[in-house]
Design a protein around this motif. Structure first.
Motif, PDB file in Angstrom:
ATOM      1  N   ARG A 102      -5.431  -0.870  -2.690  1.00 10.89           N
ATOM      2  CA  ARG A 102      -4.407  -1.918  -2.599  1.00 10.89           C
ATOM      3  C   ARG A 102      -5.034  -3.272  -2.274  1.00 10.89           C
ATOM      4  O   ARG A 102      -4.634  -4.305  -2.816  1.00 10.89           O
TER       5      ARG A 102
ATOM      6  N   GLU B 208      -6.684  -4.632  -5.380  1.00 12.22           N
ATOM      7  CA  GLU B 208      -5.675  -5.115  -6.332  1.00 12.22           C
ATOM      8  C   GLU B 208      -5.105  -6.462  -5.901  1.00 12.22           C
ATOM      9  O   GLU B 208      -4.877  -7.343  -6.742  1.00 12.22           O
TER      10      GLU B 208
ATOM     11  N   TYR C  48      -6.423   4.663  -0.401  1.00 10.45           N
ATOM     12  CA  TYR C  48      -5.236   3.945  -0.891  1.00 10.45           C
ATOM     13  C   TYR C  48      -5.232   2.505  -0.380  1.00 10.45           C
ATOM     14  O   TYR C  48      -4.937   1.558  -1.132  1.00 10.45           O
TER      15      TYR C  48
END
Length: 307
Positions: A296, A299, A292
């Motif tokens: 992130r 992104e 995760y």
């Protein structure tokens, strides 16, 4: 108007490249885990196999029985709870020491000359050429009361009586750090060696001191390598069996030893399978968090580029 025709040979090459790893994971990871998961919901019985069937067809009736004895015992018996907590604690401390010891080593190797760097990498990889069992046996000869370490310290006059290290948690920590330190150094080295030196030069030109450049540039950019190496140390350390069995004492509680006892000494396969499934779930949590965090980060980088 032109129609784009997909390049089918390239598409088939991609499929053939992706399929083998997925088949490998399904056959050697997913299917065995599903088998263990199925056994964890069975009940203990004396016979072959030593567990009951989950589904039974009798009198035109299909019966499905899920036994939760193992999972209920895991969360109610203080011995199993203490084992999980102690295993996580030992794995976490091992990971911390591997970071403290391995980061300077990886940094020094990455900043060395190519010829020296290759020799240092061989020194890191060299222990893998010998069986882990033999290396742990060597630590027994070093750490025992009449071993090499105590004889050396007593010969030099530092101690009057042997240190009680063998068959303690300290001996297990030493064995775990020794065994898994290369797993931290190698991915971190791969990250540090690709670090752009021009960024450090720019930091120096802006007036940063060496330690400030390290904290502001090197350390943040090396965090993916630190996290990857920490995962490679923490995850196998939690379920380690050989090192706690050979170097630890009777009160050294580790999940790997509990699983061995339930499988081979008690012949309680459902209980051992429940211990295994909970351990896998426990290890999946840091992996999911890591994935995760990586997603992130990608992104955020993509958003900055687009902006």
């Amino acid at each position: 108007m032109k129609l784009s025709i997909p390049n089918r040979p390239i598409a088939w090459r991609r499929i053939l490249t992706i399929v083998p790893p997925f088949v490998w994971l399904v056959v050697f990871l997913l299917l065995p885990f599903l088998l263990v998961l199925k056994i964890s919901f069975a009940d203990l019985q004396f016979g072959v196999p030593p567990y009951t069937a989950l589904a039974e067809f009798r009198d035109q009736t299909l019966s499905l029985v899920l036994n939760l004895r193992g999972y209920a015992l895991l969360f109610t018996d203080s011995l199993y709870v203490a084992t999980y907590l102690h295993s996580v604690k030992m794995a976490a401390i091992t990971t911390i020491f591997c970071i403290l010891i391995g980061y300077p080593m990886a940094y020094y190797i990455a900043r060395s000359e190519p010829a020296t760097r290759n020799l240092l990498l061989i020194g890191v990889i060299l222990p893998f050429w010998t069986s882990l069992l033999l290396r742990v046996y060597a630590w027994i000869g070093i750490l025992r009361n009449d071993g090499l370490l105590n004889n050396l310290l007593m010969g030099l006059g530092f101690i009057d009586q042997p240190l009680e290290i063998y068959r303690t948690d300290l001996a297990v920590y030493i064995g775990l750090i020794y065994a898994y330190l290369p797993f931290f150094i190698l991915p971190l080295y791969a990250n540090l060696v690709k670090l752009d030196g021009r960024l450090l030069e720019a930091a120096y030109d802006l007036g940063a001191r060496p330690w400030q450049a390290f904290v502001s540039v090197t350390l943040p950019m090396s965090m993916p390598g630190v996290i990857a190496g920490a995962m490679l140390v923490f995850i196998p350390s939690v379920g380690e069996f050989v090192i706690p069995e050979m170097l630890g004492g009777a009160d050294t509680l580790m999940i790997g030893r509990v699983m061995w006892t339930e499988f081979f000494n008690n012949s309680d396969w459902p209980m051992a399978s429940a211990v295994t499934c909970v351990m896998v779930l426990l290890l999946l949590i840091p992996l999911v968090l890591f994935q995760y965090g990586q997603t992130r980060q990608l992104e955020m980088r993509g958003g900055r580029r687009n902006g």
